[in-house]
Design an enzyme around this catalytic site. Structure first.
Site, PDB file in Angstrom:
ATOM      1  N   GLU A  12      19.203 -18.057  32.974  1.00 56.36           N
ATOM      2  CA  GLU A  12      20.424 -17.574  34.150  1.00 56.36           C
ATOM      3  C   GLU A  12      20.114 -16.318  34.272  1.00 56.36           C
ATOM      4  O   GLU A  12      21.219 -15.434  34.437  1.00 56.36           O
ATOM      5  CB  GLU A  12      21.837 -17.977  33.571  1.00 56.36           C
ATOM      6  CG  GLU A  12      22.116 -19.529  33.351  1.00 56.36           C
ATOM      7  CD  GLU A  12      23.528 -19.835  33.173  1.00 56.36           C
ATOM      8  OE1 GLU A  12      24.258 -18.600  32.896  1.00 56.36           O
ATOM      9  OE2 GLU A  12      23.679 -20.717  33.456  1.00 56.36           O
ATOM     10  N   GLU A  54      21.879 -27.776  31.942  1.00 58.67           N
ATOM     11  CA  GLU A  54      23.362 -27.672  31.263  1.00 58.67           C
ATOM     12  C   GLU A  54      24.744 -28.071  32.063  1.00 58.67           C
ATOM     13  O   GLU A  54      24.391 -27.915  33.192  1.00 58.67           O
ATOM     14  CB  GLU A  54      23.566 -26.126  31.065  1.00 58.67           C
ATOM     15  CG  GLU A  54      22.732 -25.368  30.191  1.00 58.67           C
ATOM     16  CD  GLU A  54      23.050 -23.980  30.048  1.00 58.67           C
ATOM     17  OE1 GLU A  54      24.205 -23.503  30.275  1.00 58.67           O
ATOM     18  OE2 GLU A  54      22.073 -22.900  29.713  1.00 58.67           O
TER      19      GLU A  54
HETATM   20  C1  GLA Z   1      25.592 -20.651  30.571  1.00 52.98           C
HETATM   21  C2  GLA Z   1      24.387 -20.194  29.770  1.00 52.98           C
HETATM   22  C3  GLA Z   1      24.708 -20.618  28.282  1.00 52.98           C
HETATM   23  C4  GLA Z   1      26.151 -20.825  27.985  1.00 52.98           C
HETATM   24  C5  GLA Z   1      26.773 -21.591  29.036  1.00 52.98           C
HETATM   25  C6  GLA Z   1      28.389 -21.615  28.624  1.00 52.98           C
HETATM   26  O1  GLA Z   1      25.440 -21.932  31.394  1.00 52.98           O
HETATM   27  O2  GLA Z   1      23.120 -20.624  30.249  1.00 52.98           O
HETATM   28  O3  GLA Z   1      23.963 -19.947  27.544  1.00 52.98           O
HETATM   29  O4  GLA Z   1      26.549 -19.468  27.896  1.00 52.98           O
HETATM   30  O5  GLA Z   1      26.850 -20.868  30.340  1.00 52.98           O
HETATM   31  O6  GLA Z   1      29.119 -22.279  29.807  1.00 52.98           O
END
Ligand code: GLA
Ligand code: ZN
Length: 694
Positions: free
Chosen positions: A151, A311
């Site tokens: 991210e 995710e």
């Molecule tokens: C992001 C991050 C993860 C985690 C999630 C929690 O998407 O990439 O490492 O912190 O948020 O929602």
């Protein structure tokens, strides 16, 4: 992992952090993964501190064991490079890796996503780590993707970045004279004599905060900074990508994006990625259209190529204000929503809940209780089984939309940096308004950029196209001349690529295509000041909000006029026949009822067909349940096609049963039921159907 020979089903799994647990737990995890039909894990996302405990030592012993363990257990791996959080020793020894914030505050060690993207130290060691990982694990045939960093985001205002900004500008503009021209520095005596006069636009210099909103005195500088910041992080991605490619040219490389995330120009990023992946975290109770639009934005980044849902949470996200649970069925529904829009994986954060720090109450497959006897585990197991049964049927399937909506980061930045004409102008919201209308009409939409090919579409809508970049007007002109339908709105066509106004009348380069001249624009305050502006379209009155353009017809016809104020009678909606096509202009912002009316007419005119019809499709459902301006139907419909067939996804986001009238028959791959064309298909609340048509 996308379109790879190693993958023959929808991959199911997600972020797994065994390094936080003793090895006995790993064995238990493997047992539980098998039960839940998990077949992929994302490993090594935040392990830099362990992998490189000091400047000259690397220690892969634990990761070796983890890699062996998951391989032995038949799991595929999405291998991360661990560079999204630097180790403490690095911050101590090389403070240049620490970011400086917008207000000039130099950060200390802490948090994550915290490295300066232009720090030579960060670049050197992140690339070195990625290289060591690639070299070490290159022969694992279960690695299906490289997951670079995590991210990417935020911004930095440190001295590394300031110096790099000057280099970036020099490369782009070549001479200081050109820089002064594009930034219009004769305003307020800002002439730059030398590249060293350039400083970053932050709270200490050009930017300031007004009612909590960032504002700038120099749009050109602030806009270039945003481009530069996005490019700086992209450069970090490319450096790591190139080094892992050296060892594993056949393993696709991605990084997890964040949907409609303003700071990074994902269109530029996607060009450098083998496939797009993203993390979807809709807020509890959020209109489903927002997540739908983010999915379509993600799919559009690589011209419709399938992407990965990297995710989502199985139940709660710890960082929301209120961590409401995903109700029974919602995790499944949102997983199918991803597949419906073009994803070929269903992945989660996280596999096992950690015991400390801020994510210990974030949803996971395996909860703190540690067993399979939880609602979340049961729901995930059921979905895992269902996806296994689907096999490879839907893999690689594409959407075949005939309508496109433009979503462009430069426009997002430039329109939000603009001082005037109204702070109510919101690029994302305006695009969403049009997107949502088509979504609820069950008309497939692609979300595209200004450099994409538009020749195959029947409708191209570019709401709030404030910046009409070089060449885009020509593309639109040709498209309309050849029979296409174009639509744009108020605050469009004002500026060129540097945010310099196109003189000679708004909407600048689009004026001939639209057949209008916008002489003035009246901002409508959001606060109630007693005047309600409206316009009349096809005999009905609709609100005129945000901005009301005062325009003159130059060949276009007026489809609706303002009702009040000194511009009563002036056109609010226009249509211009241009070549074989036509161009619509909506001079103000209105409500959902208006957009429905207008887009129904446009869709009929350009032959855009809806995929299905929902039975309670009516204004009542809208007003009673969701309030004006919200979604009309709770059923979402999309279509994907590949060599195996055509797949109609029907998703009921509502709390009530819904009936969908099918235009064409097919078999539901999830329930096994067959439906004839014209039949009604009943979807329970939060229910999903996946029909293979024909
Ligand atoms: C992001 C991050 C993860 C985690 C999630 C929690 O998407 O990439 O490492 O912190 O948020 O929602
Ligand atoms: Zn920096």
């Amino acid at each position: 992992m996308i379109e790879s020979s190693k993958v023959n089903k929808i991959l199911y799994g997600g972020d797994y952090n065994p390094e936080q647990w003793p090895e006995e737990i790993w064995e238990e995890d493997m047992r539980l993964f098998k039960l839940a039909h998990v077949d992929v894990v994302t490993l090594n996302v935040f392990s830099w501190a362990a992998l490189q405990p000091d400047e000259s030592t690397y220690d892969f012993s634990k990761l070796d064991k983890i890699m062996e363990c998951v391989q032995k257990n038949g799991l595929k791996v999405c291998l991360a490079t661990s560079t999204a959080a630097h180790p403490a020793w690095m911050a101590r020894k090389y403070p240049d890796i620490l970011r400086t914030e917008y207000n000039g505050m130099k950060r200390k060690f802490g948090s994550r996503h915290n490295s300066c993207p232009n720090s030579p130290t960060y670049r050197k060691y992140s690339v070195a780590l990625a290289e060591k990982l690639a070299e070490r694990y290159k022969d694992y045939d279960n690695i299906v993707a490289w997951h670079i960093s995590n991210e990417y985001g935020g911004e930095c205002y440190c001295e590394n970045c300031e110096k790099a900004f000057r280099v970036w500008l020099q490369k782009k503009y070549k001479t200081i004279e050109e820089l002064n021209r594009v930034w219009n520095t004769s305003f307020w005596g800002h002439t730059m004599y030398d590249w060293d006069d350039v400083v970053l636009p932050d709270l200490r210099t050009e930017e300031f905060s007004w009612d909590g909103r960032p504002r700038t005195n120099f749009q050109g500088i602030s806009l270039d900074y945003r481009r530069f910041n996005s490019d700086s992080m992209l450069e970090c991605f490319k450096l790591e990508r190139d080094v892992v490619k050296k060892y594993t040219p056949e393993i696709p490389v991605t990084t997890n994006l964040m949907g409609c995330y303003q700071p990074l120009d994902y269109r530029k990023w996607a060009k450098e990625m083998d496939f797009v992946s993203w993390d979807s975290y809709p807020a509890f109770g959020a209109e489903y259209g927002h997540n739908a639009m983010c999915h379509d934005v993600m799919r559009g980044l690589k011209q419709g190529m399938p992407y990965a849902l990297m995710e989502q949470t199985p139940s709660v996200s710890n960082w929301h204000k209120y961590c409401a649970l995903k109700r029974p069925g919602v995790m499944r529904l949102l997983s199918y929503q991803a597949l419906a829009h073009g994803a070929d994986t269903v992945m989660f954060f996280q596999m096992r809940r950690s015991i400390g720090a801020c994510e210990k109450y974030h949803g996971a497959l395996i909860d703190h209780v540690g067993t399979e006897n939880t609602r979340v585990f049961r729901e995930m197991t059921a979905l895992g089984k269902e996806l296994e049964q689907l096999g490879d049927k839907t893999l690689g399937a594409r959407s075949r939309a005939k309508a496109a909506i433009v979503f462009d980061w430069d426009n997002w930045w430039a329109s939000s940096l603009s001082a005037g004409p109204s702070e109510a102008i919101n690029y994302y919201d305006e695009v969403f308004t049009y997107y949502c209308s088509l979504l609820q009409m069950h008309i497939p939409v692609d979300i595209i950029g200004v450099t994409d090919d538009i020749s195959g579409y029947q409708l191209v809508a570019a709401p709030l196209l404030y910046m009409c970049k070089d060449g885009f007007d020509e593309k639109i002109r040709k498209f309309v001349k050849e029979g296409g339908t174009f639509l744009t709105t108020y605050f469009s066509g004002y500026v060129e690529d540097h945010d310099l106004v196109i003189t000679g009348g708004y909407p600048g380069r689009l004026r001939d295509i639209l057949g209008i001249w916008v002489e003035e624009s009246d901002a409508v305050p959001v606060e109630d000041i007693g005047i309600r502006h409206t316009f009349t379209y096809k005999g009905k009155t609709y609100p005129a909000e945000i901005l009301c353009d005062l325009l003159h017809l130059e060949g276009a016809e007026s489809l609706g006029a303002y009702d009040n104020d000194f511009y009563a009678g002036m056109p609010a909606v226009t249509k211009n026949r241009f070549g074989k096509g036509c161009a619509y202009y909506v001079a103000t912002h209105s409500d959902a009822a208006f957009y429905r009316e207008l887009l129904t007419e446009i869709a009929a005119e350009c032959g855009l067909e809806s995929l299905a019809v929902t039975e309670n499709h009516g204004a009542e459902a809208c007003d009673a349940e969701n309030g004006a301006g919200q979604l009309l139907t709770m059923v979402e419909t999309t279509l994907r096609e590949n060599e195996e067939g055509r797949f109609l996804f029907l998703l009921n986001h509502g709390e009530k049963e819904e009936k969908v009238m099918l235009k064409e028959g097919g078999s539901d791959l999830l329930s096994g039921k067959h439906y004839e064309g014209g039949a009604g298909l009943v979807l329970e609340a939060k229910g999903v159907a996946l029909l293979q048509l024909g």
